[in-house]
Each structure stands twice: as C-alpha cells, then as structure tokens.
Design a protein around this motif. Structure first.
Motif, mmCIF file in Angstrom:
data_model
loop_
_atom_site.group_PDB
_atom_site.id
_atom_site.type_symbol
_atom_site.label_atom_id
_atom_site.label_comp_id
_atom_site.label_asym_id
_atom_site.label_seq_id
_atom_site.Cartn_x
_atom_site.Cartn_y
_atom_site.Cartn_z
ATOM 1 N N GLY A 2 0.808 -1.214 0.000
ATOM 2 C CA GLY A 2 0.000 0.000 0.000
ATOM 3 C C GLY A 2 0.840 1.261 0.000
ATOM 4 N N SER A 3 1.997 1.205 0.670
ATOM 5 C CA SER A 3 2.857 2.382 0.733
ATOM 6 C C SER A 3 3.407 2.763 -0.626
ATOM 7 C CB SER A 3 4.014 2.133 1.712
ATOM 8 O OG SER A 3 4.865 1.112 1.228
ATOM 9 N N ALA A 4 3.463 1.811 -1.563
ATOM 10 C CA ALA A 4 3.919 2.095 -2.923
ATOM 11 C C ALA A 4 2.754 2.343 -3.866
ATOM 12 C CB ALA A 4 4.767 0.937 -3.443
ATOM 13 N N VAL A 5 1.634 1.659 -3.645
ATOM 14 C CA VAL A 5 0.467 1.833 -4.517
ATOM 15 C C VAL A 5 -0.014 3.285 -4.497
ATOM 16 C CG1 VAL A 5 -1.998 1.287 -4.733
ATOM 17 C CG2 VAL A 5 -0.325 -0.553 -4.448
ATOM 18 N N VAL A 6 -0.068 3.880 -3.319
ATOM 19 C CA VAL A 6 -0.631 5.230 -3.199
ATOM 20 C C VAL A 6 0.154 6.268 -4.003
ATOM 21 C CG1 VAL A 6 -1.065 7.112 -1.569
ATOM 22 C CG2 VAL A 6 -1.851 4.797 -1.045
ATOM 23 N N PRO A 7 1.485 6.378 -3.856
ATOM 24 C CA PRO A 7 2.192 7.386 -4.659
ATOM 25 C C PRO A 7 2.183 7.093 -6.155
ATOM 26 C CG PRO A 7 3.756 6.064 -3.398
ATOM 27 C CD PRO A 7 2.396 5.725 -2.887
ATOM 28 N N ILE A 8 2.087 5.810 -6.533
ATOM 29 C CA ILE A 8 1.987 5.477 -7.956
ATOM 30 C C ILE A 8 0.637 5.930 -8.497
ATOM 31 C CG2 ILE A 8 1.841 3.579 -9.623
ATOM 32 C CD1 ILE A 8 3.806 2.036 -7.763
ATOM 33 N N ALA A 9 -0.438 5.567 -7.796
ATOM 34 C CA ALA A 9 -1.783 5.936 -8.246
ATOM 35 C C ALA A 9 -1.989 7.447 -8.232
ATOM 36 C CB ALA A 9 -2.825 5.246 -7.365
#
Length: 394
Positions: A2-9
């Motif tokens: 989740g910590s990577a999904v958010v900045p990507i999205a």
C-alpha cells in the motif's frame, strides 16, 4: 504494498477515490498523509480494518461505495477478502492467490490443493454477479503472465517452455539478514513443494530443485535460480499453450540456508503454540523480528529483475528463445517515489491493471488471470508509467 500503490496511483487520474485500509489506522494514515502533504491530493483517505474479518470488510466496501477491492496483504487473508468483495458486489484484484495445501502422502510428487484452487472454485458465482476477480496481478505473478501471453500471441508459433526467472543484485547495508519482501510470504512459497506444469498436468518437486545459472540483464549478471512454488505455473497453462511452465527464483546460497534452518527448527510453522501463556505463531515471530521491507530502501543498492523466458518455434518457423523482462533500480525508485525497488516493482503493475479495467480496455467476468486479457495495452501503458519493459533474444 500500500505504501507504494498510493504514490503510484496519485500520478494517475483514472479513479475518483482510494480508501487505504490497515489493521492499524496510523499506518494507513501515514501513507495517505505523505501524498496529501507532498502534492495536496485529497483523493485518498485512511481507515482501520481487519482483513481477516469478512463481514467488516464487506461493510466497509458498502459504506465507502467501493467499486474494487484491491487486496495488498498476505495471501493468508485472500479468502475473507475475496468473499467480502463477492458479497458486496465489488470487483476484486490481488497480487498473490489463495494458499496451497500439500498432498498428504506424496507432497514432492503430486499437488494437493493448488494455489488459487479456492478462488477458481467460486468462478461461477463471480460470473453470475457479472463481476471480475483478477487474481495474481502483481509483478510475479502478474507482469510475468502478461509477458507469457504476449509471447504466445506475437512471437511464437508454438512454445516448448515458459520459465519465469527472477533475480537481482540488491544488497542491504547494516543487516546480516534482511529480506526485501515479506518474509511470511517468502517462507510460504520457498518451503512449499514447487510446482511444475509438464505434459498437460501439474506435478511437484523438492524445494530448491533443478538449480540453474541464469544471466540477468542490465549489469545484474549470472544468478543461480531454483524451483519455487509460484502462481504463474498455475495460471499460464489455463490460457497459454506451452509444453512446460516453471518458476525459478534467484535466492542465493545463504538465503536458502536460512530458510532450511527455519524449517529444521520449526520456525516456518503457522500453527500457534503457547509461550508463557501467550499463543503465537513461530512464523509470525520470525517476521516480527526482521525489519519491515518497506523501510529498507535507504539502505539498499542495486537492481531487481522480473521476467519470462520463452523457448519454442518463432513466427517465421525457426527456433527462437527470448527473455522479456522488467528491471527496477533501487536508486531510481527511491528518488522518484520514495519506495524500495522490490516493493515498487510489485505495486506498479496492479495499478496499471486497475487503470485498464477502469477505462474498459480490460473487460471480463469470473475469476481470471492476467493471461486472459490482451497484453499489448498493458505493456504500452506500463511504458507510459515511466518504467519500460524490455526483450532480449537469447
């Protein structure tokens, strides 16, 4: 994840809102706050949620009017999340499929309950509700499966073998042993009997079997890879015609020795035992004693490579062998997104898939793997995300 999904999205505009859920709300809130503080993006919110509580998950999906449940937690929670999404009428996406159970009598010859069997058993219910469960849509499984479909459609007349090969040259300063991915999941997939598709059926082997040295691109070089249980071997043959499908992971001798020691000591077990009156799982203790992989980026150097090696007869009728791959440099992912390479590489591909589903480019109902969809739109969009894939003729 989740910590990577958010900045990507946060760099994309295909969604209205993302609710970030975690057992500890503060963890979810910290991820959301980084995006809000950095770019003022208000399309994210945080809640506390127990992934093992299907009723609570279903209620959250309804309360927040969620179209999709994106499962980014350990696969032991797959089924409550999977059923909650089905009951709530939401679509579903995960990066790792429901867990396997080894054959009771011949575990290193025959599969018992295979990865994903529990999910595929509910496929009719998903179709009846006109909803999509896109399973195994991370990097491996996920991108590796997209590569397999691309090779079958555009590069080969017939395929002898599809072999997913994963390796890297990442190092973590300051730790004698610090896995760059979830140790809970790593223990699960590395110590279970590896599965191989061959001659029209699946069979299992001993852990770490069939070692081979594979030459990885972009300066990574030769890495010894061994058989590991992985979803691609269960997914690819359902949609792609290949005589043999394997998954081999570049673990390294030291890592394998640690895993073997955990097995010998019983520290790989998920069964709880009593320690001074407290019920604990040995595997959970191991996971708790190691650093959180998401926090290791600043100490990491090197690259990670995920890819699919394919051998067969090319479109021109001559023998062909290729390796389709995706490399992420930890220095780049930390600079661009503040995420270490392995976590970022796993997280970007489900976001790409979500965008394709949201825009109607990928359509389907039931329980489907990445191979069930056209690979070209995915690979083109991945390039647009600024992290291109490559191909090497062997």
């Amino acid at each position: 994840m989740g910590s990577a999904v958010v900045p990507i999205a946060a760099r994309r505009d295909f969604f209205e809102h993302i609710v970030v859920a975690d057992y500890e709300k503060d963890r979810a809130a910290a991820v959301v706050d980084k995006v809000v503080d950095k770019v003022g993006d208000q399309r994210f919110s945080a809640i506390a949620l127990d992934a093992s509580d299907a009723d609570a998950v279903e209620a959250a999906l309804r309360d927040h009017r969620c179209d999709v449940l994106f499962n980014a937690v350990d696969p032991r929670f797959d089924m409550p999340l999977f059923r909650a999404a089905l009951n709530a009428g939401a679509h579903y996406l995960d990066m790792a499929m429901s867990l396997s159970v080894r054959h009771p009598a011949r575990p290193y010859e025959l599969p018992g309950v295979k990865l994903g069997d529990e999910q595929f058993a509910l496929a009719d219910q998903w179709r009846a509700k006109d909803r999509l469960a896109l399973v195994g849509m991370g990097v491996e499984p996920g991108l590796a499966d997209v590569f397999a479909r691309y090779a079958a459609d555009h590069l080969f007349q017939s395929i002898d073998e599809i072999g997913v090969r994963d390796g890297g040259n990442l190092t973590v300063d300051g730790y004698d042993f610090a896995p760059t991915f979830s140790i809970w999941t790593t223990i699960e997939e590395c110590l279970n009997p590896p599965i191989v598709w061959e001659n029209g059926d699946w069979h299992t082997t001993e852990p770490f079997s069939e070692p081979e040295v594979f030459e990885f691109p972009d300066g990574i070089g030769p890495v010894e890879c061994v058989n590991v249980e992985h979803e691609e071997v269960l997914l690819v043959p359902r949609w792609v015609d290949a005589k043999r499908v394997t998954f081999k992971y570049g673990l390294g001798a030291e890592f394998i020795d640690v895993l073997k020691t955990l097995r010998k000591l019983g520290l790989d077990s998920t069964d709880t035992l009593s320690v001074k009156g407290v019920r604990v799982s040995p595997r959970d203790v191991v996971a708790a004693s190691l650093p959180d992989p998401a926090t290791l980026g600043a100490r990491m150097t090197g690259k990670t490579c995920a890819g699919t090696w394919v051998k067969g007869v090319g479109k021109d009728g001559t023998p062909r062998e290729v390796y389709l791959y995706h490399v992420v440099d930890n220095e780049w992912s930390m600079r661009e997104y503040g995420c270490q390479a392995v976590v970022w590489q796993t997280a970007v591909h489900p976001v790409v898939a979500l965008e394709l589903v949201a825009t109607g480019v990928w359509r389907g109902t039931g329980v489907l793997g990445p191979e069930a969809f056209d690979s070209v739109p995915f690979l083109e969009l991945l390039n647009a995300y600024g992290s291109p894939w490559s191909m090497r003729d062997q």
